[in-house]
Design a protein around this motif. Structure first.
Motif, PDB file in Angstrom:
ATOM      1  N   ALA A 168      38.930  71.148  83.522  1.00  0.00           N
ATOM      2  CA  ALA A 168      39.770  72.134  83.083  1.00  0.00           C
ATOM      3  C   ALA A 168      38.854  73.353  82.578  1.00  0.00           C
ATOM      4  O   ALA A 168      39.447  74.537  82.745  1.00  0.00           O
ATOM      5  N   TYR A 169      37.980  73.057  81.709  1.00  0.00           N
ATOM      6  CA  TYR A 169      37.119  73.898  81.112  1.00  0.00           C
ATOM      7  C   TYR A 169      36.260  74.703  82.262  1.00  0.00           C
ATOM      8  O   TYR A 169      36.328  76.133  82.091  1.00  0.00           O
ATOM      9  N   VAL A 170      35.779  74.095  83.057  1.00  0.00           N
ATOM     10  CA  VAL A 170      35.116  74.945  84.261  1.00  0.00           C
ATOM     11  C   VAL A 170      36.114  76.013  84.823  1.00  0.00           C
ATOM     12  O   VAL A 170      35.886  77.021  85.267  1.00  0.00           O
ATOM     13  N   ALA A 171      37.143  75.461  85.079  1.00  0.00           N
ATOM     14  CA  ALA A 171      38.354  76.255  85.760  1.00  0.00           C
ATOM     15  C   ALA A 171      38.542  77.504  85.036  1.00  0.00           C
ATOM     16  O   ALA A 171      38.797  78.506  85.471  1.00  0.00           O
ATOM     17  N   GLU A 172      38.535  77.361  83.569  1.00  0.00           N
ATOM     18  CA  GLU A 172      38.901  78.598  82.861  1.00  0.00           C
ATOM     19  C   GLU A 172      37.754  79.528  82.753  1.00  0.00           C
ATOM     20  O   GLU A 172      38.035  80.624  82.829  1.00  0.00           O
ATOM     21  N   GLN A 220      35.642  79.869  85.513  1.00  0.00           N
ATOM     22  CA  GLN A 220      35.859  80.478  86.782  1.00  0.00           C
ATOM     23  C   GLN A 220      36.827  81.716  86.718  1.00  0.00           C
ATOM     24  O   GLN A 220      36.531  82.852  87.289  1.00  0.00           O
ATOM     25  N   LYS A 221      37.961  81.127  86.208  1.00  0.00           N
ATOM     26  CA  LYS A 221      39.156  82.128  85.925  1.00  0.00           C
ATOM     27  C   LYS A 221      38.677  83.475  85.379  1.00  0.00           C
ATOM     28  O   LYS A 221      38.906  84.411  85.949  1.00  0.00           O
ATOM     29  N   ALA A 222      37.863  83.244  84.149  1.00  0.00           N
ATOM     30  CA  ALA A 222      37.497  84.431  83.476  1.00  0.00           C
ATOM     31  C   ALA A 222      36.669  85.374  84.216  1.00  0.00           C
ATOM     32  O   ALA A 222      36.630  86.570  84.180  1.00  0.00           O
ATOM     33  N   MET A 223      35.861  84.718  85.031  1.00  0.00           N
ATOM     34  CA  MET A 223      34.759  85.506  85.713  1.00  0.00           C
ATOM     35  C   MET A 223      35.120  86.003  87.161  1.00  0.00           C
ATOM     36  O   MET A 223      34.433  86.702  87.630  1.00  0.00           O
ATOM     37  N   GLU A 224      36.494  85.870  87.713  1.00  0.00           N
ATOM     38  CA  GLU A 224      36.880  86.553  88.827  1.00  0.00           C
ATOM     39  C   GLU A 224      36.676  87.932  88.955  1.00  0.00           C
ATOM     40  O   GLU A 224      36.628  88.303  89.922  1.00  0.00           O
ATOM     41  N   VAL A 240      29.133  88.432  81.289  1.00  0.00           N
ATOM     42  CA  VAL A 240      29.278  87.860  79.515  1.00  0.00           C
ATOM     43  C   VAL A 240      30.637  89.045  79.050  1.00  0.00           C
ATOM     44  O   VAL A 240      31.069  88.222  78.217  1.00  0.00           O
ATOM     45  N   GLU A 241      30.770  90.004  79.359  1.00  0.00           N
ATOM     46  CA  GLU A 241      31.860  90.730  78.697  1.00  0.00           C
ATOM     47  C   GLU A 241      33.300  90.200  79.315  1.00  0.00           C
ATOM     48  O   GLU A 241      34.244  89.930  78.598  1.00  0.00           O
ATOM     49  N   ALA A 242      33.310  89.583  80.418  1.00  0.00           N
ATOM     50  CA  ALA A 242      34.512  88.758  81.064  1.00  0.00           C
ATOM     51  C   ALA A 242      34.795  87.648  80.211  1.00  0.00           C
ATOM     52  O   ALA A 242      36.091  87.260  79.926  1.00  0.00           O
ATOM     53  N   LEU A 243      33.795  87.240  79.191  1.00  0.00           N
ATOM     54  CA  LEU A 243      34.072  85.768  78.685  1.00  0.00           C
ATOM     55  C   LEU A 243      34.568  86.353  77.244  1.00  0.00           C
ATOM     56  O   LEU A 243      34.878  85.524  76.351  1.00  0.00           O
ATOM     57  N   GLY A 244      34.488  87.597  76.701  1.00  0.00           N
ATOM     58  CA  GLY A 244      34.798  88.134  75.557  1.00  0.00           C
ATOM     59  C   GLY A 244      33.758  88.417  74.550  1.00  0.00           C
ATOM     60  O   GLY A 244      33.912  88.585  73.493  1.00  0.00           O
ATOM     61  N   ALA A 245      32.411  88.112  75.231  1.00  0.00           N
ATOM     62  CA  ALA A 245      31.287  88.067  74.181  1.00  0.00           C
ATOM     63  C   ALA A 245      30.837  89.457  74.330  1.00  0.00           C
ATOM     64  O   ALA A 245      31.106  90.345  75.167  1.00  0.00           O
TER      65      ALA A 245
END
Length: 343
Positions: free
Chosen positions: A306-310, A312-316, A191-196
């Protein structure tokens, strides 16, 4: 009537009353043929219309039938025996014999956290192959030695989706949202990887927290959103499928080892049939639950590629966190999944 006779009658009445109570206290007793009956207490936190509970009903049916009545199963849904961490501790101690749990059992073997990893599997077939085949053994082997509990089945919680009272139509909208997570560290990392902001609390507290705006949102599979009535306190959902969550059915080691061979066979058959039924029910119910949420007014966003890829990238970075903190079994598990996927 003399006082002496009255006292004798009262004493007899108390004896018969105690005998009646003892035959219904959930402990061992006698079966209809005079043989010993052993009770298996099984606990979970799902509602009674959820596929998990229905699978436990199958477990009960098979065990009682195949044991010839020597085993009786009592099922306690809806956290009746306490929250997840409470009843799993009870399974470890032996006061409860079976419990359904997620990666909270990683407190006994931390590499099990890797069973819940963002975007590790992407569809139901992959999930079933990974979590019911040999691949999962990379992180479950040896668990009994570390915990005193056998993992007897790996069932379904499901693919998790975010819901919130705020929109999540793009990844930037996660920033600043207060998202409830279970009290396990991999969720906090995700969750923190998403900025929340991650706020840990038990599921039993979540509805009230959402109702009172103590948190903005949460993540759970659609079936849990329905059976927990989250559609009453959540406006938006994102069909992110961002993580598959298994449920581990654990059993107290000493209890199982103390059963007869015939009883062990009945218990093992019960786990096997319940597991198969749970996967079948869960896959079908996922789409039904989504429609129920829509029918009750929730707005569900289906992200494009594209959103799913974002996401996934954020959660790497979560993968790096897993490997850095729980190397060995964790990395072997990931590599086995990737090899199966042909990556």
């Amino acid at each position: 009537m003399s006082k002496k006779i009255l006292a004798i009658l009262l004493t007899l009445a108390m004896v018969f009353s105690m005998a009646a109570c003892s035959s219904n206290d959930g402990g061992d007793g006698e079966g209809g043929d005079g043989g010993k009956v052993t009770t298996i207490k099984a606990a979970h936190w799902f509602a009674e219309d959820h596929p998990q509970h229905k699978a436990f009903l199958k477990f009960k049916e098979v065990v009682e039938e195949k044991s010839g009545g020597s085993l009786k199963v009592e099922i306690y849904p809806n956290s009746q025996l306490g929250s997840e961490d409470t009843y799993i501790d009870s399974v470890k101690q032996g006061t409860v014999q079976v419990g359904a749990t997620g990666t909270m059992i990683a407190k006994y073997a931390q590499h099990i956290y890797a069973a819940e990893t963002p975007f590790l599997v992407t569809n139901w077939q992959e999930a079933q192959d990974v979590y019911t085949g040999d691949i999962i053994n990379n992180i479950t082997d040896g668990f009994v030695d570390e915990s005193g509990m056998y993992i007897k089945a790996v069932t379904v919680n499901g693919f998790r989706q975010f819901s919130s009272n705020k929109t999540m139509n793009e990844i930037s909208e996660f920033k600043g949202q207060r998202i409830r997570v279970p009290n396990v560290p991999n969720y906090v990392q995700m969750v923190e990887a998403l900025g929340a902001t991650a706020i840990a609390m038990s599921l039993t507290e979540l509805f009230t927290a959402l109702e009172q705006d103590a948190v903005d949102g949460q993540d759970n599979p659609f079936p849990t959103d329905v059976t927990s009535s989250f559609y009453e306190v959540q406006k938006y959902a994102l069909q992110s499928n961002h993580m598959f969550s298994p449920m581990f059915w654990v059993m107290n080691q000493s209890f199982y080892d103390g059963l007869t061979d015939e009883e062990k066979a009945a218990v093992d058959a019960g786990f096997a049939e319940a597991n198969a039924e749970n996967w079948t029910l869960s896959i079908a119910y996922n789409d039904e639950a989504k429609q129920t949420l829509l029918d009750n007014g929730m707005e569900i966003t289906e992200p494009d590629d594209a959103y799913v890829a974002e996401l996934q990238k954020a959660m790497e970075p979560v993968y790096d966190w897993y490997i850095e903190n729980f190397a060995g079994n964790t990395e072997a598990f990931f590599k086995a999944v990737w090899a199966y996927q042909g990556k």
